[in-house]
Design a protein around this motif. Structure first.
Motif, PDB file in Angstrom:
ATOM      1  N   LEU A 121      -6.226  48.185  41.399  1.00 18.05           N
ATOM      2  CA  LEU A 121      -7.331  48.145  40.438  1.00 18.05           C
ATOM      3  C   LEU A 121      -8.629  47.715  41.123  1.00 18.05           C
ATOM      4  CD1 LEU A 121      -5.592  46.432  37.374  1.00 18.05           C
ATOM      5  CD2 LEU A 121      -6.119  48.856  37.645  1.00 18.05           C
ATOM      6  N   ASP A 122      -8.531  46.723  42.011  1.00 22.40           N
ATOM      7  CA  ASP A 122      -9.713  46.225  42.714  1.00 22.40           C
ATOM      8  C   ASP A 122     -10.358  47.308  43.573  1.00 22.40           C
ATOM      9  OD1 ASP A 122      -9.333  43.704  41.631  1.00 22.40           O
ATOM     10  OD2 ASP A 122      -8.342  42.893  43.411  1.00 22.40           O
ATOM     11  N   HIS A 123      -9.543  48.268  44.003  1.00 25.62           N
ATOM     12  CA  HIS A 123     -10.048  49.331  44.870  1.00 25.62           C
ATOM     13  C   HIS A 123     -10.263  50.646  44.118  1.00 25.62           C
ATOM     14  CE1 HIS A 123      -8.921  46.353  47.835  1.00 25.62           C
ATOM     15  NE2 HIS A 123      -9.640  47.011  48.711  1.00 25.62           N
ATOM     16  N   GLY A 124     -10.391  50.539  42.803  1.00 27.67           N
ATOM     17  CA  GLY A 124     -10.878  51.657  42.014  1.00 27.67           C
ATOM     18  C   GLY A 124      -9.860  52.666  41.538  1.00 27.67           C
ATOM     19  N   SER A 125      -8.581  52.418  41.710  1.00 35.64           N
ATOM     20  CA  SER A 125      -7.580  53.390  41.256  1.00 35.64           C
ATOM     21  C   SER A 125      -7.571  53.468  39.734  1.00 35.64           C
ATOM     22  CB  SER A 125      -6.185  53.006  41.752  1.00 35.64           C
ATOM     23  OG  SER A 125      -6.096  53.135  43.155  1.00 35.64           O
ATOM     24  N   ARG A 126      -7.584  54.685  39.218  1.00 33.52           N
ATOM     25  CA  ARG A 126      -7.494  54.901  37.777  1.00 33.52           C
ATOM     26  C   ARG A 126      -6.225  55.669  37.418  1.00 33.52           C
ATOM     27  NH1 ARG A 126     -10.018  51.289  38.075  1.00 33.52           N
ATOM     28  NH2 ARG A 126     -12.162  50.863  37.418  1.00 33.52           N
ATOM     29  N   LEU A 145       3.378  40.971  34.234  1.00 33.97           N
ATOM     30  CA  LEU A 145       2.441  40.669  33.152  1.00 33.97           C
ATOM     31  C   LEU A 145       1.652  39.393  33.440  1.00 33.97           C
ATOM     32  CD1 LEU A 145       4.843  41.480  30.180  1.00 33.97           C
ATOM     33  CD2 LEU A 145       3.041  42.953  31.100  1.00 33.97           C
ATOM     34  N   GLN A 146       2.322  38.391  33.992  1.00 31.63           N
ATOM     35  CA  GLN A 146       1.640  37.142  34.322  1.00 31.63           C
ATOM     36  C   GLN A 146       0.583  37.371  35.401  1.00 31.63           C
ATOM     37  OE1 GLN A 146       5.493  35.268  34.986  1.00 31.63           O
ATOM     38  NE2 GLN A 146       4.967  33.633  33.548  1.00 31.63           N
ATOM     39  N   ALA A 147       0.914  38.159  36.420  1.00 29.05           N
ATOM     40  CA  ALA A 147      -0.041  38.443  37.492  1.00 29.05           C
ATOM     41  C   ALA A 147      -1.254  39.214  36.984  1.00 29.05           C
ATOM     42  CB  ALA A 147       0.644  39.213  38.607  1.00 29.05           C
ATOM     43  N   LEU A 148      -1.062  40.000  35.922  1.00 27.75           N
ATOM     44  CA  LEU A 148      -2.142  40.814  35.367  1.00 27.75           C
ATOM     45  C   LEU A 148      -2.946  40.083  34.290  1.00 27.75           C
ATOM     46  CD1 LEU A 148      -0.255  44.231  35.133  1.00 27.75           C
ATOM     47  CD2 LEU A 148      -2.141  43.663  36.691  1.00 27.75           C
ATOM     48  N   GLY A 149      -2.610  38.817  34.057  1.00 33.18           N
ATOM     49  CA  GLY A 149      -3.429  38.014  33.152  1.00 33.18           C
ATOM     50  C   GLY A 149      -2.807  37.637  31.835  1.00 33.18           C
ATOM     51  N   ALA A 150      -1.608  38.136  31.527  1.00 34.42           N
ATOM     52  CA  ALA A 150      -0.970  37.782  30.263  1.00 34.42           C
ATOM     53  C   ALA A 150      -0.548  36.313  30.272  1.00 34.42           C
ATOM     54  CB  ALA A 150       0.245  38.669  30.019  1.00 34.42           C
ATOM     55  N   ASP A 151      -0.639  35.674  29.124  1.00 29.03           N
ATOM     56  CA  ASP A 151      -0.206  34.285  28.979  1.00 29.03           C
ATOM     57  C   ASP A 151       1.144  34.264  28.269  1.00 29.03           C
ATOM     58  OD1 ASP A 151      -2.457  32.830  30.090  1.00 29.03           O
ATOM     59  OD2 ASP A 151      -3.594  33.581  28.376  1.00 29.03           O
ATOM     60  N   LEU A 152       2.173  33.870  28.989  1.00 26.64           N
ATOM     61  CA  LEU A 152       3.511  33.705  28.428  1.00 26.64           C
ATOM     62  C   LEU A 152       3.746  32.209  28.325  1.00 26.64           C
ATOM     63  CD1 LEU A 152       5.420  36.473  30.460  1.00 26.64           C
ATOM     64  CD2 LEU A 152       4.217  36.666  28.262  1.00 26.64           C
ATOM     65  N   LEU A 153       3.781  31.689  27.112  1.00 29.25           N
ATOM     66  CA  LEU A 153       3.664  30.253  26.878  1.00 29.25           C
ATOM     67  C   LEU A 153       4.908  29.672  26.222  1.00 29.25           C
ATOM     68  CD1 LEU A 153       0.047  30.437  25.402  1.00 29.25           C
ATOM     69  CD2 LEU A 153       0.699  30.026  27.796  1.00 29.25           C
ATOM     70  N   ASP A 154       5.181  28.403  26.550  1.00 28.96           N
ATOM     71  CA  ASP A 154       6.295  27.705  25.908  1.00 28.96           C
ATOM     72  C   ASP A 154       5.821  27.041  24.616  1.00 28.96           C
ATOM     73  OD1 ASP A 154       4.989  25.321  26.556  1.00 28.96           O
ATOM     74  OD2 ASP A 154       6.265  24.900  28.284  1.00 28.96           O
ATOM     75  N   ALA A 180      -8.610  43.847  31.651  1.00 25.64           N
ATOM     76  CA  ALA A 180      -9.170  44.887  30.790  1.00 25.64           C
ATOM     77  C   ALA A 180      -9.215  46.249  31.465  1.00 25.64           C
ATOM     78  CB  ALA A 180     -10.578  44.482  30.349  1.00 25.64           C
ATOM     79  N   ARG A 181      -9.198  46.273  32.794  1.00 29.72           N
ATOM     80  CA  ARG A 181      -9.254  47.553  33.509  1.00 29.72           C
ATOM     81  C   ARG A 181      -8.031  48.412  33.240  1.00 29.72           C
ATOM     82  NH1 ARG A 181     -10.312  45.188  39.420  1.00 29.72           N
ATOM     83  NH2 ARG A 181      -8.635  43.842  38.641  1.00 29.72           N
ATOM     84  N   LEU A 182      -6.946  47.792  32.823  1.00 27.86           N
ATOM     85  CA  LEU A 182      -5.722  48.547  32.543  1.00 27.86           C
ATOM     86  C   LEU A 182      -5.903  49.538  31.391  1.00 27.86           C
ATOM     87  CD1 LEU A 182      -3.242  45.580  32.905  1.00 27.86           C
ATOM     88  CD2 LEU A 182      -3.272  47.608  34.365  1.00 27.86           C
ATOM     89  N   GLN A 183      -6.874  49.309  30.541  1.00 26.67           N
ATOM     90  CA  GLN A 183      -7.119  50.229  29.427  1.00 26.67           C
ATOM     91  C   GLN A 183      -7.633  51.579  29.911  1.00 26.67           C
ATOM     92  OE1 GLN A 183      -9.670  48.311  26.548  1.00 26.67           O
ATOM     93  NE2 GLN A 183      -8.611  46.349  26.779  1.00 26.67           N
ATOM     94  N   HIS A 184      -8.089  51.628  31.148  1.00 31.01           N
ATOM     95  CA  HIS A 184      -8.658  52.858  31.696  1.00 31.01           C
ATOM     96  C   HIS A 184      -7.808  53.438  32.825  1.00 31.01           C
ATOM     97  CE1 HIS A 184     -12.150  51.680  29.372  1.00 31.01           C
ATOM     98  NE2 HIS A 184     -12.158  50.519  30.013  1.00 31.01           N
ATOM     99  N   VAL A 185      -6.579  52.927  32.975  1.00 29.21           N
ATOM    100  CA  VAL A 185      -5.700  53.350  34.067  1.00 29.21           C
ATOM    101  C   VAL A 185      -4.433  53.976  33.504  1.00 29.21           C
ATOM    102  CG1 VAL A 185      -4.313  52.570  36.026  1.00 29.21           C
ATOM    103  CG2 VAL A 185      -6.577  51.592  35.645  1.00 29.21           C
TER     104      VAL A 185
END
Length: 376
Positions: A121-126, A145-154, A180-185
């Motif tokens: 994503l950082d290098h522009g892949s869509r 999901l955690q690496a991509l920003g999702a919060d998995l909480l106890d 948010a970039r995932l919406q365009h990939v």
């Protein structure tokens, strides 16, 4: 003689490219002027990136990510000329990354796979093609999901830990901070199994034992995946439990479906399309394919049967050269393969047989060529 040589890798013995080259040498020993069209193949697992990079003339990216236990490693993925990225989850979260004593799917995570996706994503892949297979994990893709920003909480609002064992603590899944970039990939997930997420044919029951799980651990991991699916269904409205392929790669097949533009696809079909196999086969005399082991499971999305189905669209004979056969392999004859030949020439240790893979495959191809000559 016009040949299409389209083989998968022979695990722990030969890459797909080396296997194809060995077959070409065998045929050219009898037909020196044979036109051998070499097409290294894959089905979404090992070798998928190499096959697509070779077919499209891409290049390689080397990056630092976490292995299944959180240690820093160098992983690679491919970038194609059109900017698409192609990668295999096993590069970061593969079983081969761990020593046998380290294999424990309660603790192993797919976090490093998410880091690979972030780099693309950082290098522009869509457009990203992600092959899932060969994993050391059973975390339902939670690490991704955690690496991509999702919060998995106890229950206290703190982030749960990594690995399939930590899913039991999940109380809330918050995707508001997902990249948010995932919406365009467009994310094509190459999958070669149709197992559901949970149950007797699910990720834990079928695949976790080979990743180090005991029977008791399997029951716990299966319950944790069911709990994970229940929480994300409540919090997102998405059901990741029941679909075919959601149990692939320790449940990562289900977890990635929580991303807005992800789609599970046949891995071998993705490769078939990218290497333009139909165009290559159209005027061939014979099609040679193969893999390390052939059995009844080969009809469910494996490379040789995928190749054979394309070949039969043009009425071409298909020969499979394989490392070994299981008793139920004859199922492939109903799917377009005309003859199967195991390549091992003599009994030996497994280590020696794996080392002799190239010579054995070349010899088998030469004998098939001799048969062709005799029948002319």
């Amino acid at each position: 003689m016009n040949l299409v040589i389209a083989l998968d890798s022979y695990k722990e013995s030969l890459s797909a490219a080396d296997a194809c080259a060995a077959v070409a040498r065998g045929f050219r020993a009898i037909y020196p002027h044979a036109d051998c069209r070499i097409l290294p193949m894959a089905d979404g697992g090992e070798g998928t990136t190499a096959a697509l990079v070779a077919a499209r003339g891409g290049d390689w990216q080397n990056i630092t990510v976490q292995d299944p236990l959180g240690r820093a490693i160098t992983a690679c993925y491919g970038r194609l000329p059109d900017g698409s990225a192609v990668m295999e989850m096993a590069e970061a979260a593969g079983l081969h990354r761990l020593a046998p004593a380290e294999r424990n799917p309660r603790h192993t995570s797919t976090y490093g796979v998410g880091e690979m996706l972030c780099h693309a994503l950082d290098h522009g892949s869509r457009h990203i093609i992600l092959g899932i297979g060969g994993s050391a994990t059973n975390d339902g893709g939670a690490g991704v999901l955690q690496a991509l920003g999702a919060d998995l909480l106890d229950e206290h609002g703190a982030a749960i830990g990594y690995g399939g064992g930590s899913l039991a603590q999940l109380a809330r899944a918050d995707f508001s901070r997902l990249d948010a970039r995932l919406q365009h990939v467009a994310l094509e997930v190459a999958c070669d199994v149709n197992n559901p997420l949970c149950g007797e044919k699910g990720a834990a029951a079928v695949f976790a034992p080979q990743k180090g799980a005991t029977p008791e651990m399997v029951r716990t991991l299966d319950a944790n995946l069911a709990h994970f699916a229940q929480i994300v269904r409540r919090d997102t409205g998405k059901d990741i439990a029941g679909g075919a392929g959601t149990g692939a790669a320790g449940g990562m097949g289900g977890g990635v479906l929580l991303l807005s533009r992800a789609e599970l696809k046949s891995g071998v079909q993705i490769v078939i399309d990218y290497v333009q196999l139909a165009d290559k086969i159209r005027d061939a005399d014979w099609v040679i394919t193969g893999e390390g082991r052939m059995d009844a499971q080969s009809v469910h999305g494996k490379t040789p049967v995928g190749v054979a189905r394309v070949a039969k669209q043009f009425g071409k004979p298909v020969i499979a050269l394989v490392g070994c056969l299981r008793a139920d392999y004859a199922a492939v004859y109903d799917c377009g393969i005309d003859a199967v030949f195991p390549i091992v020439r003599q009994l030996d240790s497994l280590e020696a047989i794996l080392q002799q893979g190239g010579a054995n495959l070349q010899s088998a191809a030469e004998n098939v060529a001799r048969l062709y000559l005799a029948l002319k």
